[in-house]
Write an enzyme that holds these catalytic residues in place. Structure first.
Site, PDB file in Angstrom:
ATOM      1  N   GLY A 169      -8.227 -23.390 -37.019  1.00  0.00           N
ATOM      2  CA  GLY A 169      -7.007 -24.119 -37.543  1.00  0.00           C
ATOM      3  C   GLY A 169      -7.545 -24.894 -38.879  1.00  0.00           C
ATOM      4  O   GLY A 169      -8.573 -24.961 -39.344  1.00  0.00           O
ATOM      5  N   ILE A 229      -7.929 -28.168 -38.652  1.00  0.00           N
ATOM      6  CA  ILE A 229      -9.278 -29.137 -38.344  1.00  0.00           C
ATOM      7  C   ILE A 229     -10.564 -28.306 -38.422  1.00  0.00           C
ATOM      8  O   ILE A 229     -11.667 -28.657 -38.918  1.00  0.00           O
ATOM      9  CB  ILE A 229      -8.854 -29.940 -36.993  1.00  0.00           C
ATOM     10  CG1 ILE A 229      -7.985 -30.758 -37.039  1.00  0.00           C
ATOM     11  CG2 ILE A 229     -10.146 -30.668 -36.794  1.00  0.00           C
ATOM     12  CD1 ILE A 229      -7.310 -31.537 -35.871  1.00  0.00           C
ATOM     13  N   SER A 274     -11.484 -17.393 -32.203  1.00  0.00           N
ATOM     14  CA  SER A 274     -10.419 -17.864 -31.353  1.00  0.00           C
ATOM     15  C   SER A 274      -9.661 -16.643 -30.988  1.00  0.00           C
ATOM     16  O   SER A 274     -10.201 -15.549 -31.419  1.00  0.00           O
ATOM     17  CB  SER A 274      -9.560 -18.858 -32.110  1.00  0.00           C
ATOM     18  OG  SER A 274      -8.858 -17.887 -33.066  1.00  0.00           O
ATOM     19  N   THR A 295     -12.887 -32.674 -29.230  1.00  0.00           N
ATOM     20  CA  THR A 295     -11.862 -33.703 -29.783  1.00  0.00           C
ATOM     21  C   THR A 295     -10.422 -33.074 -29.871  1.00  0.00           C
ATOM     22  O   THR A 295      -9.474 -33.598 -30.499  1.00  0.00           O
ATOM     23  CB  THR A 295     -12.215 -34.127 -31.217  1.00  0.00           C
ATOM     24  OG1 THR A 295     -12.326 -32.706 -32.205  1.00  0.00           O
ATOM     25  CG2 THR A 295     -13.498 -34.742 -31.411  1.00  0.00           C
ATOM     26  N   ARG A 297      -8.525 -31.126 -26.587  1.00  0.00           N
ATOM     27  CA  ARG A 297      -7.908 -31.506 -25.334  1.00  0.00           C
ATOM     28  C   ARG A 297      -8.753 -31.076 -24.150  1.00  0.00           C
ATOM     29  O   ARG A 297      -9.382 -30.198 -24.176  1.00  0.00           O
ATOM     30  CB  ARG A 297      -6.411 -30.745 -25.121  1.00  0.00           C
ATOM     31  CG  ARG A 297      -5.388 -31.256 -26.005  1.00  0.00           C
ATOM     32  CD  ARG A 297      -4.936 -32.627 -25.897  1.00  0.00           C
ATOM     33  NE  ARG A 297      -3.793 -33.087 -26.870  1.00  0.00           N
ATOM     34  CZ  ARG A 297      -3.972 -33.674 -27.977  1.00  0.00           C
ATOM     35  NH1 ARG A 297      -5.108 -33.741 -28.564  1.00  0.00           N
ATOM     36  NH2 ARG A 297      -2.938 -33.843 -28.555  1.00  0.00           N
ATOM     37  N   GLU A 349      -5.897 -40.579 -19.008  1.00  0.00           N
ATOM     38  CA  GLU A 349      -6.361 -41.588 -20.091  1.00  0.00           C
ATOM     39  C   GLU A 349      -5.576 -42.749 -19.703  1.00  0.00           C
ATOM     40  O   GLU A 349      -4.332 -42.634 -19.690  1.00  0.00           O
ATOM     41  CB  GLU A 349      -6.154 -41.030 -21.640  1.00  0.00           C
ATOM     42  CG  GLU A 349      -7.059 -39.958 -21.917  1.00  0.00           C
ATOM     43  CD  GLU A 349      -6.955 -39.230 -23.457  1.00  0.00           C
ATOM     44  OE1 GLU A 349      -6.138 -40.082 -24.003  1.00  0.00           O
ATOM     45  OE2 GLU A 349      -7.553 -38.328 -23.615  1.00  0.00           O
ATOM     46  N   HIS A 396     -10.410 -41.649 -27.186  1.00  0.00           N
ATOM     47  CA  HIS A 396      -9.425 -40.907 -27.858  1.00  0.00           C
ATOM     48  C   HIS A 396      -8.811 -41.592 -29.246  1.00  0.00           C
ATOM     49  O   HIS A 396      -7.686 -41.690 -29.271  1.00  0.00           O
ATOM     50  CB  HIS A 396      -8.271 -40.604 -26.891  1.00  0.00           C
ATOM     51  CG  HIS A 396      -7.405 -39.371 -27.162  1.00  0.00           C
ATOM     52  ND1 HIS A 396      -6.520 -38.666 -26.413  1.00  0.00           N
ATOM     53  CD2 HIS A 396      -7.378 -38.803 -28.662  1.00  0.00           C
ATOM     54  CE1 HIS A 396      -5.893 -37.596 -27.103  1.00  0.00           C
ATOM     55  NE2 HIS A 396      -6.523 -37.558 -28.488  1.00  0.00           N
TER      56      HIS A 396
END
Length: 318
Positions: free
Chosen positions: A154, A156, A175, A235, A237, A266, A285
């Site tokens: 995508g 990123i 993907s 980076t 999930r 978290e 994060h």
């Protein structure tokens, strides 16, 4: 006067990054800088607020929490996707849920900080230098000529690929929905399968959206397919990777190391192995935590509130 609370403002930055004075005659705005994990304590702190501004998934808003917030009318989240909010439950209670835009640049840059940090053992060498330890104790890994495998191409993932090519890396991607045309447009090769990508890559970087098809996508079988010298960077999930399998892979050296910016719980618990494993470079994060991104988040959160007050909410979720 309405009340707006900004939750989990860890850096106490929100009030300085948007012109909240525009609301001063209608809304009292206050940050909550500490994370409130206990549900009862959270309800006691926020149950009088009509408006809540939240940062990503730092504090989840499932249906049972929303039921305990009868005053809540507007929930604004950073980003245009937040799986930690039960949007349907909010809608059924008459709560408007809005989002904000975000830039792919900060997480892209953070991904490369982790890749470079792992490849050149920056944390170890810096700590040794500061603490009077050995002078040069590691040997770095070359990126030029190595293969970068990207899971998820995508916004990123495509930017991470572009930088990989600039380092002289061979870049492959996979993907569930990636086709040859999209891969070619991004200047990368499409791996024929997830397994083929894992087996061929020296660095694997995850940039997929968490969902039913991607939860647990990398488990023990997949991690064992990676090269012993390979690096895994996440980076995106945490639940995309089976966390117990990842700990074992790192402890038993199925892979050389992992760069992690996301965790299932978290803040990360004090006894988490990810705090102590020597082949992990872990961050709290911070992939999206930059001044420009925060300015966008809080400025657009302010716009969302103004639009809602005017009766025409914008950037609606769900």
């Amino acid at each position: 006067m309405r009340t707006c609370l900004i939750l989990d403002d860890y850096q106490n930055a929100a009030l300085g990054l948007a012109d909240w004075a525009r609301l001063s005659d209608r809304v009292a705005v206050a940050p909550v800088t500490e994370h409130i994990a206990d549900r009862d304590a959270l309800v006691a702190r926020i149950d009088q607020a009509e408006i809540l501004v939240i940062m990503r998934e730092r504090t989840p808003f499932p249906a049972d929490l929303l039921e305990r917030l009868p005053c809540l009318k507007l929930l604004v989240t950073s980003g245009m996707r937040n799986l930690a909010i039960d949007v349907a439950a909010a809608r059924s209670r008459g709560i408007t849920v809005c989002g904000t835009e975000s830039s792919p640049t900060p997480p892209t840059e953070l991904t490369w900080a982790l890749i470079l940090g792992l490849a050149r053992h920056l944390a170890v060498e810096s700590r040794n230098l500061r603490d009077g330890g050995p002078w040069q104790s590691t040997i770095g890994t070359d990126l030029a000529g190595a293969t970068l495998g990207i899971l998820g191409l995508g916004k990123i993932g495509a930017r991470v690929a572009e930088i990989g090519r600039a380092f002289g890396m061979r870049v492959i991607a996979w993907s569930p929905n990636l086709d040859d045309a999209r891969a070619a447009a991004a200047g990368v090769e499409r791996a024929q399968s997830k397994d083929a990508l894992l087996e061929a890559s020296d660095v694997v970087s995850i940039h997929l959206v968490l969902g039913e098809r991607t939860r647990g996508l990398l488990g023990e079988e997949e991690l064992r397919r990676m090269r012993p010298g390979a690096l895994l960077v996440n980076t995106s999930r945490a639940p995309i990777v089976d966390q117990a399998a990842l700990v074992r892979a790192l402890e038993e050296r199925w892979i050389a190391g992992a760069g992690l910016d996301v965790f299932e719980t978290e803040p990360l618990s004090a006894d988490s192995p990810f705090r102590h494993l020597p082949n992990v470079l872990a961050l709290p994060h911070v992939g999206y935590v930059t001044r420009s991104n925060y300015r966008t988040f809080f400025t657009q959160a302010l716009e969302d509130i103004e639009a809602w007050l005017a009766g025409s909410p914008i950037r609606l979720l769900g």
